[in-house]
Design an enzyme around this catalytic site. Structure first.
Site, PDB file in Angstrom:
ATOM      1  CE  LYS A  25      19.815 -15.233  13.596  1.00  0.00           C
ATOM      2  NZ  LYS A  25      19.966 -14.604  12.286  1.00  0.00           N
ATOM      3  CG  ASN A  28      16.298 -16.154  11.393  1.00  0.00           C
ATOM      4  OD1 ASN A  28      17.041 -15.609  12.189  1.00  0.00           O
ATOM      5  ND2 ASN A  28      16.729 -16.981  10.448  1.00  0.00           N
ATOM      6  CE1 TYR A  85     -12.434   2.217 -18.911  1.00  0.00           C
ATOM      7  CE2 TYR A  85     -12.193   2.340 -21.307  1.00  0.00           C
ATOM      8  CZ  TYR A  85     -11.914   1.723 -20.100  1.00  0.00           C
ATOM      9  OH  TYR A  85     -11.117   0.603 -20.073  1.00  0.00           O
ATOM     10  CG  ASN A 101     -16.837   1.711 -20.219  1.00  0.00           C
ATOM     11  OD1 ASN A 101     -15.869   0.986 -20.397  1.00  0.00           O
ATOM     12  ND2 ASN A 101     -17.074   2.766 -20.976  1.00  0.00           N
ATOM     13  CD  GLU A 126      12.627 -10.831   9.937  1.00  0.00           C
ATOM     14  OE1 GLU A 126      13.603 -10.426  10.577  1.00  0.00           O
ATOM     15  OE2 GLU A 126      12.704 -11.778   9.120  1.00  0.00           O
ATOM     16  CD  GLN A 158      -7.394  -3.611 -19.621  1.00  0.00           C
ATOM     17  OE1 GLN A 158      -7.992  -3.242 -20.632  1.00  0.00           O
ATOM     18  NE2 GLN A 158      -6.336  -4.395 -19.678  1.00  0.00           N
ATOM     19  CB  THR A 196       9.116   7.960  24.120  1.00  0.00           C
ATOM     20  OG1 THR A 196      10.116   8.429  25.030  1.00  0.00           O
ATOM     21  CG2 THR A 196       7.793   7.779  24.860  1.00  0.00           C
ATOM     22  CG  HIS A 197      12.339   9.799  21.488  1.00  0.00           C
ATOM     23  ND1 HIS A 197      12.231  10.609  20.379  1.00  0.00           N
ATOM     24  CD2 HIS A 197      11.617  10.398  22.461  1.00  0.00           C
ATOM     25  CE1 HIS A 197      11.489  11.668  20.675  1.00  0.00           C
ATOM     26  NE2 HIS A 197      11.094  11.554  21.931  1.00  0.00           N
ATOM     27  CE  LYS A 212     -10.950  -5.952 -14.000  1.00  0.00           C
ATOM     28  NZ  LYS A 212     -11.225  -6.785 -15.195  1.00  0.00           N
ATOM     29  CB  SER A 229      20.495 -19.390   9.755  1.00  0.00           C
ATOM     30  OG  SER A 229      21.629 -19.222   8.932  1.00  0.00           O
TER      31      SER A 229
END
Length: 426
Positions: free
Chosen positions: A289, A291, A323, A115, A296, A328, A160-161, A331, A283
């Protein structure tokens, strides 16, 4: 090879026993390969503490340290094996010592438990990787500041927005992300204070009757101090790790939004930036394309970190003290989140290097509506009008004359404005 908890009569060969072993061990033995150097280091320090407590002789200590150094050498060459039967690195290390040193190897476990062993290795790992993360975040920050400096006089729409709002600049855009990363880097002292406390010597969470000098162990391992109450060790397991991974999420959250912007601002609708072909793919069906895959995936990796944090939060929920084998499973989320964060920071540094500024497109994008608020301020300053009346007048007007965005940059001089982004202070 025997397990550390195994009694002579234990049935390990039946079909049931093997299935139980596979389930309870899981992939722990594979994850532990990354932690072997930390467990070896902690074992050396624990052996020194045992010699200090009169359990080992000076000669025995030297032999154990040599044996542990041999294990580290094997690990560095990729030749130290941890099997399912071992369960974990602790058993593999002790079995190796017993094989090479006989009964002396069995003495290494005196006054400790798996432990406090695993928790010590994890906290040492977390300290080490935190340095790497902060360094990688610093490199990404510097790259953003270089980009910002290159765009210091380049006007850019501010949104904004997702709609055009006011005049911004490339420097102000990139500088904001750089400052966010810097702020999160500065905040690392908080999470460091959580991991910089040694659990070694707390054994199974209640200490032992062996007179282990825990301050000595903490100092030798480079911790600031020991966890004082032995019970704190198991109480903190998962709780500290959750906050550690949440801290990493803070970094990847910044990268997530940066990547989202780069994706938007390098597309056909708002082509403010151009991405180098090296960070894009094509693509299999559409020849035209290009990309932004790297951006992403950086954006998506943040979701993975959130998942690791959620796993830790769920695992440690509703556990009473002491414990539990559930712990376990704390981890793997940490190891994966660290790897994910380091890879994302490195990828983002490459991404920023690959971005070039389309000055003409940005100039065209800085259309008259961006200056509506500034036009209202002009009425306040020149005509003595109240801002509310000026606001209404501008809102009711059909639109203003063309305004030179470069001139407007020069007119904004206060700290953090478009004409004075304050990059040198970041």
């Amino acid at each position: 090879m025997s397990k550390l908890w195994q009694k002579n009569s234990a049935d390990t060969q039946s079909d049931i026993a093997k299935k139980v072993e596979a389930f309870t061990v899981g992939n722990d033995y594979e994850l532990d390969q990354e932690l072997v150097p930390y467990d070896v280091n902690a074992s050396k320090v624990h052996a020194a503490a045992l010699e200090k407590a009169g359990i080992l002789t000076e000669s025995e200590l030297a032999k154990l340290k040599n044996g542990l150094s041999d294990i580290l050498s094997l690990w560095e060459k990729g030749e130290f094996e941890i099997t399912v039967q071992d369960e974990d690195m602790h058993t593999a290390i002790e079995n190796h010592l017993v094989e090479k040193l006989g009964d002396l190897g069995k003495k290494i476990h005196t006054g400790r438990s798996r432990n406090d062993q695993v928790l010590t290795a994890m906290r040492l790992y977390e300290k080490d990787r935190l340095k790497d993360v902060i360094s990688a975040a610093g490199q990404c920050t510097n790259e953003l500041l270089k980009f910002a400096k290159a765009g210091e006089t380049v006007p850019m729409p501010g949104f904004t927005h997702t709609r055009k709002a006011m005049l911004s600049s490339v420097a102000l855009w990139a500088g904001g992300f750089a400052e966010m990363l810097k702020m999160q880097g500065d905040a690392s002292s908080g999470v460091l204070s959580l991991v910089d406390r040694s659990p070694l010597g707390s054994a199974a969470g209640f200490g032992t009757t062996i007179d282990i000098d825990r301050d000595f162990e903490a100092e030798k391992l480079g911790f600031a101090k020991p966890l004082v109450c032995s019970t704190t060790s198991q109480l903190s397991r998962g709780w500290v790790e959750l906050q550690y991974v949440q801290y990493l999420c803070g970094l990847t959250a910044v990268l997530n939004r940066l990547a989202a912007d780069i994706i938007q601002y390098s597309g056909e609708i708002s082509p403010y930036f151009t991405l180098d072909d090296a960070v894009c793919t094509g693509s299999s069906i559409m020849p035209q394309k290009k990309n932004p895959d790297l951006a992403e995936l950086i954006r998506g990796r943040h979701s993975a970190n959130i998942g690791h944090a959620a796993t830790l939060q769920s695992l440690t929920m509703n556990l009473n003290s002491g414990y539990h084998r559930d712990l376990q499973l704390t981890k793997e989320p940490v190891l994966k989140a660290v790897r994910n964060t380091l890879e994302s920071l490195a990828a983002c540094t490459l991404l920023v290097k690959s971005v070039s500024i389309n000055k003409e497109e940005l100039q065209k994008a800085c259309s008259a509506e961006l200056f509506a608020a500034e036009e209202a301020y002009k009425l306040v300053k020149e005509d003595g009008m109240s801002f509310r009346d000026a606001y209404r007048k501008i809102k009711e007007s059909s639109g203003g004359a063309d305004i030179d965005p470069h001139q407007k940059l020069k007119e904004s001089t206060h700290l953090g404005s478009t004409g004075n982004p304050g990059l040198e202070r970041i």
